[in-house]
Enzyme design. Sequence first.
Site, mmCIF file in Angstrom:
data_model
loop_
_atom_site.group_PDB
_atom_site.id
_atom_site.type_symbol
_atom_site.label_atom_id
_atom_site.label_comp_id
_atom_site.label_asym_id
_atom_site.label_seq_id
_atom_site.Cartn_x
_atom_site.Cartn_y
_atom_site.Cartn_z
ATOM 1 N N HIS A 127 -26.063 2.037 -29.513
ATOM 2 C CA HIS A 127 -25.156 3.188 -29.655
ATOM 3 C C HIS A 127 -23.682 2.783 -29.620
ATOM 4 O O HIS A 127 -22.814 3.656 -29.633
ATOM 5 C CB HIS A 127 -25.407 4.222 -28.554
ATOM 6 C CG HIS A 127 -26.806 4.769 -28.544
ATOM 7 N ND1 HIS A 127 -27.423 5.242 -29.675
ATOM 8 C CD2 HIS A 127 -27.705 4.911 -27.528
ATOM 9 C CE1 HIS A 127 -28.656 5.651 -29.363
ATOM 10 N NE2 HIS A 127 -28.855 5.455 -28.079
HETATM 11 ZN ZN LIG Z 1 -33.249 5.083 -26.456
#
Ligand SMILES: [Zn+2]
Length: 308
Positions: A127
Amino acid sequence: MKGASRPVFFYHDLYGRSLHPEARFPRERYWMVREAWDGRGLSRRAQLQTPEPATAAALLLAHDDDWVRRFLEGGLTDAEVRRIGFRPWTPFFVERTLTIMGGTLGALQALHAGAPVAGNLAGGTHHAFRAHGEGYCVFNDLALAARMAQANFGWRRVLILDLDVHQGNGTAALFAHDPDVYTVSVHGARNYPFRKQVSDHDVELPDGATDADLMRVLDRHLETWLLQSRPDVVFYQAGVDSLQGDRLGRLAHTRDGLQARNRRVYEAVQQWGCPLLVTMGGGYGVDIRTSVEAHVDVYQQAIDAFGR
Ligand SMILES: [Zn+2]
């Protein structure tokens, strides 16, 4: 350089111990994986090494220099810290982050030195974007390793196979315009991140998706991904947060199902015949022991498949 004949994995106590006990994150999973490692006899079958922290120069392979500098100097805004999510912050958090990046880069170096398979007992921080972090990720170890593979080892073509329940949004964005790094993400359609990025191939699974749903995806696409990307090295983000009973997962995979997933991936990569790097990814079971078992399965199966 002398070739490593055994699988090589990286672990540091900082992975878990540096996190604040009140952070909403199962920090114990790291040392529980480490304990299970010995419990399953993996220390006899693979080398477990201590990573060197990544250097700022390594971080700059994939990240914006203002982002790197402000993180290292403790200059992030409250909003940036909130977006990363590990709160309360601790004085060890910067070193932890660098050490996790170093674990994945160490695994890459071990592969280059001839290890039959290598990985990190953390990482898969998919992320993290070029100039911001989110979702427990500050920097993107998969991206750093891809850039290092290209720059230092002549492994130009990389397949990033991300089977964590959350989309590898940072990875997708970082390589959106790079034809040499092929990004695949199989993830929950209705899960975080709610604004998805575009990978080279995204597969969205509905809430409650089963083992059979996942195997159908792999049966249909796995060989095609390898043929299309023609990778010199494969990175496997082997998150286990699609397990039934995960706090953040929303899917219904079983331990058996994830074992079948891992086996399928390992067989396909072996058939293709390039090196494989394994990272941990997410795992947030209501009973964290279920996640830990599944994480250790990932590593044990890699040792079973590639060890010699
Ligand atoms: Zn995850």
